[in-house]
Design an enzyme around this catalytic site. Structure first.
Site, PDB file in Angstrom:
ATOM      1  N   PRO A  38       0.825  -1.221   0.000  1.00  0.00           N
ATOM      2  CA  PRO A  38       0.000   0.000   0.000  1.00  0.00           C
ATOM      3  C   PRO A  38       0.856   1.268   0.000  1.00  0.00           C
ATOM      4  CG  PRO A  38      -0.691  -1.529   1.735  1.00  0.00           C
ATOM      5  CD  PRO A  38       0.601  -2.043   1.197  1.00  0.00           C
ATOM      6  N   GLU A  88       2.683  -7.732   8.154  1.00  0.00           N
ATOM      7  CA  GLU A  88       2.813  -6.265   8.147  1.00  0.00           C
ATOM      8  C   GLU A  88       3.622  -5.765   6.953  1.00  0.00           C
ATOM      9  OE1 GLU A  88       0.864  -4.676  10.336  1.00  0.00           O
ATOM     10  OE2 GLU A  88       0.403  -6.780  10.795  1.00  0.00           O
ATOM     11  N   ARG A 144      -2.302  -8.841 -20.857  1.00  0.00           N
ATOM     12  CA  ARG A 144      -3.192  -8.600 -21.985  1.00  0.00           C
ATOM     13  C   ARG A 144      -2.641  -7.570 -22.954  1.00  0.00           C
ATOM     14  NH1 ARG A 144      -6.414  -4.485 -21.722  1.00  0.00           N
ATOM     15  NH2 ARG A 144      -8.202  -5.428 -22.726  1.00  0.00           N
ATOM     16  N   ASP A 164      -9.692   0.564 -25.302  1.00  0.00           N
ATOM     17  CA  ASP A 164     -10.044   0.381 -23.891  1.00  0.00           C
ATOM     18  C   ASP A 164     -10.136   1.685 -23.109  1.00  0.00           C
ATOM     19  OD1 ASP A 164     -10.474  -2.260 -23.235  1.00  0.00           O
ATOM     20  OD2 ASP A 164      -8.335  -2.730 -23.324  1.00  0.00           O
TER      21      ASP A 164
HETATM   22  N1  4HQ Z   1      -1.074  -5.378   0.587  1.00  0.00           N
HETATM   23  N2  4HQ Z   1      -1.686  -2.708  -3.235  1.00  0.00           N
HETATM   24  C1  4HQ Z   1      -0.131  -5.887   2.799  1.00  0.00           C
HETATM   25  C2  4HQ Z   1      -1.869  -4.418  -0.043  1.00  0.00           C
HETATM   26  C3  4HQ Z   1      -1.557  -3.910  -1.403  1.00  0.00           C
HETATM   27  C4  4HQ Z   1      -2.271  -2.888  -2.076  1.00  0.00           C
HETATM   28  C5  4HQ Z   1       0.014  -6.124  -0.037  1.00  0.00           C
HETATM   29  C6  4HQ Z   1      -1.375  -5.710   1.948  1.00  0.00           C
HETATM   30  C7  4HQ Z   1       1.207  -6.311   0.831  1.00  0.00           C
HETATM   31  C8  4HQ Z   1       2.040  -6.908   3.023  1.00  0.00           C
HETATM   32  N3  4HQ Z   1      -0.571  -4.266  -2.214  1.00  0.00           N
HETATM   33  N4  4HQ Z   1       0.852  -6.738   2.184  1.00  0.00           N
HETATM   34  N5  4HQ Z   1      -3.329  -2.206  -1.652  1.00  0.00           N
HETATM   35  O1  4HQ Z   1      -2.813  -3.967   0.532  1.00  0.00           O
HETATM   36  O2  4HQ Z   1      -0.657  -3.554  -3.328  1.00  0.00           O
END
Ligand code: 4HQ
Length: 255
Positions: free
Chosen positions: A89, A116, A154, A169
């Protein structure tokens, strides 16, 4: 193109990547998805992939060494190793232009984190790009990895049979897509816009482009800052903003 995925849940792949356009692209040898079990790169009896965080706090952090060893193995196995992505995230937002840049690479590695997150030194040592698929929290990087494989795969030439469908698209010109209709011509009091039944190709093209602009202005005005708009589009956009602002107390509050 070859995409390598490193995960503690290899059993969830190929999953959705077996169906539809991506499944067919893989079957035809245009796209190769290779899944690696991170636990195969641990060195203890318990196949440990996580440890408590330095500094304390809730949850566990994924250890660096298994990921580093896994990527070493990927680099040995893949002919021309390309970029490494780590879903998080905290990453830069995944977009269609990013997918387009990745689709011309011969190879791509996606690391899936859980808990985490992953020890910060993995991204530093591998020069990995952290990538977020959106502002919400998932439990792991497996679904983001599938999203990336689908969006990039794709775009690999030949994977989508009809090239025009990729060209036309949503986001291909930085705007949302126009509305689509099929039979019947009338449904629950909603008629298909007349122009689409008219057979006037130039008028249909203009209507679609205008509706794409209208929707983008209404739903995603942020996209208009980046979109490459020609004179025709800029003229329509002025009209559409004026139309919209006639019904609004404070023109300019919106995009
Ligand atoms: N995660 N975009 C936590 C995500 C995420 C997102 C992936 C949760 C990695 C450790 N990854 N783990 N949103 O929420 O890419």
């Amino acid at each position: 193109m070859r995409i390598d995925v490193v995960t503690i849940f290899p059993e969830v792949f190929p999953g959705p990547l077996d169906a539809g356009v991506i499944g067919r692209g893989r079957m035809r040898g245009l796209l190769d998805v290779v899944v690696w079990d991170l636990r195969g790169f641990t060195d203890d009896r318990h196949r440990t992939v996580d440890e408590p965080p330095y500094g304390g706090g809730a949850g566990m952090v994924m250890k660096a060494e298994p990921f580093l060893r896994a990527v070493e193995a990927v680099r040995r196995a893949a002919g021309t190793p390309g970029p490494v992505l780590l879903s998080s995230p905290q990453g830069r937002r995944f977009t269609q232009p990013w997918a387009r840049r990745l689709a011309v690479m011969p190879q791509l590695t996606v690391l899936c984190g859980r808990y985490e997150g992953v020890d910060e030194r993995v991204a530093a040592i591998l020069d990995a790009d952290e990538v977020s698929i959106g502002d919400y929290v998932l439990s792991g990087g497996e679904l983001p990895a599938m999203v990336i494989v689908e969006a990039v795969g794709r775009l690999v030439p030949g994977v989508v049979g009809e090239e025009a469908s990729v060209r036309e698209d949503s986001f291909s010109d930085g705007l949302l897509d126009h509305p689509h209709y099929t039979r019947p011509a009338e449904l629950g009091g909603h008629a298909v816009p007349e122009v689409l039944l008219s057979g006037h190709h130039e008028e249909i093209r203009r209507w679609r482009r205008r509706e794409a602009l209208r929707r983008t202005l209404a739903r995603r005005p942020d996209l208009l800052y980046e979109a490459a708009l020609d004179d025709e589009a800029r003229t329509w956009l002025r009209e559409l903003r004026a139309e919209r602002d006639r019904g609004s107390a404070c023109p300019g509050d919106r995009g």
